[in-house]
Design a protein around this motif. Structure first.
Motif, PDB file in Angstrom:
ATOM      1  N   UNK A   1     -90.766  46.821  45.865  1.00 43.88           N
ATOM      2  CA  UNK A   1     -90.123  45.512  45.765  1.00 43.88           C
ATOM      3  C   UNK A   1     -89.534  45.363  44.369  1.00 43.88           C
ATOM      4  N   UNK A   2     -88.230  45.288  44.289  1.00 44.69           N
ATOM      5  CA  UNK A   2     -87.555  45.195  42.996  1.00 44.69           C
ATOM      6  C   UNK A   2     -87.331  43.737  42.605  1.00 44.69           C
ATOM      7  N   UNK A   3     -86.921  43.544  41.359  1.00 44.54           N
ATOM      8  CA  UNK A   3     -86.603  42.195  40.878  1.00 44.54           C
ATOM      9  C   UNK A   3     -85.430  41.614  41.653  1.00 44.54           C
ATOM     10  N   UNK A   4     -84.489  42.481  42.035  1.00 47.37           N
ATOM     11  CA  UNK A   4     -83.339  42.024  42.836  1.00 47.37           C
ATOM     12  C   UNK A   4     -83.790  41.546  44.215  1.00 47.37           C
ATOM     13  N   UNK A   5     -84.777  42.235  44.800  1.00 53.39           N
ATOM     14  CA  UNK A   5     -85.300  41.825  46.103  1.00 53.39           C
ATOM     15  C   UNK A   5     -85.929  40.434  46.014  1.00 53.39           C
ATOM     16  N   UNK A   6     -86.711  40.221  44.938  1.00 52.61           N
ATOM     17  CA  UNK A   6     -87.356  38.919  44.759  1.00 52.61           C
ATOM     18  C   UNK A   6     -86.310  37.822  44.564  1.00 52.61           C
ATOM     19  N   UNK A   7     -85.292  38.106  43.781  1.00 56.12           N
ATOM     20  CA  UNK A   7     -84.238  37.127  43.532  1.00 56.12           C
ATOM     21  C   UNK A   7     -83.485  36.793  44.820  1.00 56.12           C
ATOM     22  N   UNK A   8     -83.202  37.808  45.624  1.00 52.20           N
ATOM     23  CA  UNK A   8     -82.483  37.588  46.885  1.00 52.20           C
ATOM     24  C   UNK A   8     -83.306  36.712  47.832  1.00 52.20           C
ATOM     25  N   UNK A   9     -84.605  36.982  47.888  1.00 52.07           N
ATOM     26  CA  UNK A   9     -85.481  36.168  48.740  1.00 52.07           C
ATOM     27  C   UNK A   9     -85.556  34.742  48.222  1.00 52.07           C
ATOM     28  N   UNK A  10     -85.630  34.600  46.900  1.00 55.16           N
ATOM     29  CA  UNK A  10     -85.698  33.266  46.299  1.00 55.16           C
ATOM     30  C   UNK A  10     -84.419  32.478  46.583  1.00 55.16           C
ATOM     31  N   UNK A  11     -83.269  33.129  46.541  1.00 53.07           N
ATOM     32  CA  UNK A  11     -81.988  32.457  46.803  1.00 53.07           C
ATOM     33  C   UNK A  11     -81.865  32.012  48.254  1.00 53.07           C
TER      34      UNK A  11
END
Length: 394
Positions: A97-107
């Motif tokens: 799980x990358x930082x980009x994955x977390x950001x995409x889920x948060x968005x």
């Protein structure tokens, strides 16, 4: 919960997204647990702070639930924590799980809303009463390196002597006659070991001796404080030795000095941590640590005068542990061998012996009356350990 409150909690609370959790998995948050459905994707509206998340895989064919695994997580306001199910290890992990994955889920959190279960606020007060002394710094100290708390001990086998000899490397290409002799002896020893290992065991003891030596995996160990084996100061007089063998004040001071010198109340956090790991995480070793720390606190008479505030809070901690646990649980486990009643009896006796009529003494004896009324526990009769021995002379 009304719609306005729910909206505030949704925007201000934290969210835990759990991807690919198999249907039927037991999933829990603090004091509540559920069975994951086919659409389950996590929990929303989590109040900021420290929480205990746990789960158990389910074998659909045998309809059996596997061992429980949990972790403490410090959720910040509006934060999003993402975990993914590893089907091989049967656990939630951050791997992949990358930082980009977390950001995409948060968005896109609103799109996930219907797949997220609300935090069980009906049990939140109970959780706070069980965990209010646990801090992020204390978690860093106590949690295993792996951050996973498992109900089943994680064991690994050590390489046997025969295997270790096979892995031994010789240095240099030229051998002296002495080197050759040692090599020949080593080969003969290996042949003898192989014969012994392949031979049929002749007894249970022989069979047990051939089992691999198992030890606890280092990264899975909970880093509990060590309870001093020596209860009295080094070089003390016989009178002091006798005193501190009964009064655990020296042991308590040693624990505080070694682990919680800057903030003595953190020992209460460790007591809470151990209790949660046992009660919810189902870790038996945590129960032993809880018992040991409670015993040290309850049998520290001299320390009552020097740490009044600590003991006032200790009464609250142990009160909630008893209050929030099913009554039959104490009958079956905590009251086994009269541990809790005899230990608390010593504590109440020490309070009664205090010269001043302090707030600590008043609250402690009031707590004793509460336990007597609720559980019918007798704190007035003499414990079996101190009762006279009856000798039959016939």
């Amino acid at each position: 919960m009304d719609q306005e409150t729910a909206q505030i909690l949704f925007h201000e609370g934290a969210t835990m997204v759990c991807l690919d959790v198999p249907e039927g998995t037991e999933f829990g948050f603090d004091y509540s647990s559920w069975t994951a459905g086919p659409l389950f994707k996590g929990v929303k509206m989590i109040p900021p702070g420290i929480h205990f998340v746990y789960y158990s895989a389910r074998n659909k064919q045998a309809d059996e639930v596997g061992p429980r695994t949990g972790t403490f997580i410090n959720f910040e306001q509006k934060s999003v924590v993402v975990r993914k199910w590893n089907p091989i290890a049967e656990e939630l992990t951050e791997d992949g799980i990358s930082a980009d994955d977390v950001q995409r889920i948060q968005d896109n959190l609103k799109d996930l809303d219907r797949f997220l279960g609300p935090y069980p606020y009906e049990g939140y007060k109970k959780w706070v009463s069980l965990s209010n002394f646990i801090t992020p710094e204390l978690l860093d100290k106590l949690q295993p390196q792996s951050k996973r708390i498992c109900s089943v001990t994680d064991l690994v086998s050590e390489v046997s002597n025969t295997q270790s000899r096979k892995l031994r490397k010789t240095s240099g290409s030229t051998k002296t006659s002495e080197d050759q002799d040692e090599t020949n002896v080593s080969k003969e020893k290996d042949l003898q070991d192989n014969k012994e290992e392949n031979a049929e065991p002749t007894s249970l003891k022989d069979a047990e001796s051939r089992l691999p030596y198992m030890k606890v995996r280092e990264e899975s160990k909970i880093q509990f404080s060590k309870i001093p084996k020596q209860k009295y100061p080094p070089g003390c007089s016989p009178a002091e030795m006798t005193k501190y063998s009964i009064d655990s004040s020296y042991a308590l001071e040693s624990i505080l000095c070694s682990n919680y010198k800057e903030n003595e109340s953190k020992i209460l956090g460790e007591i809470q941590f151990a209790f949660i790991c046992f009660l919810i995480g189902q870790v038996l070793d945590a129960f032993e640590q809880w018992k040991n720390l409670v015993h040290v606190m309850c049998t520290s008479e001299e320390a009552l005068q020097n740490h009044a505030s600590l003991f006032l809070n200790f009464i609250s901690v142990i009160h909630y542990h008893i209050q929030e646990t099913p009554e039959d649980f104490f009958v079956d486990i905590l009251s086994a061998n009269n541990f809790l009643t005899s230990t608390l009896q010593e504590f109440f006796s020490n309070l009664e012996n205090m010269s001043s009529d302090s707030d600590l003494k008043k609250r402690g004896l009031k707590f004793r009356d509460y336990l007597t009324q609720k559980f019918k526990w007798d704190f007035t009769s003499e414990p079996d350990d101190y009762a006279p021995t009856v000798v039959d002379l016939e």
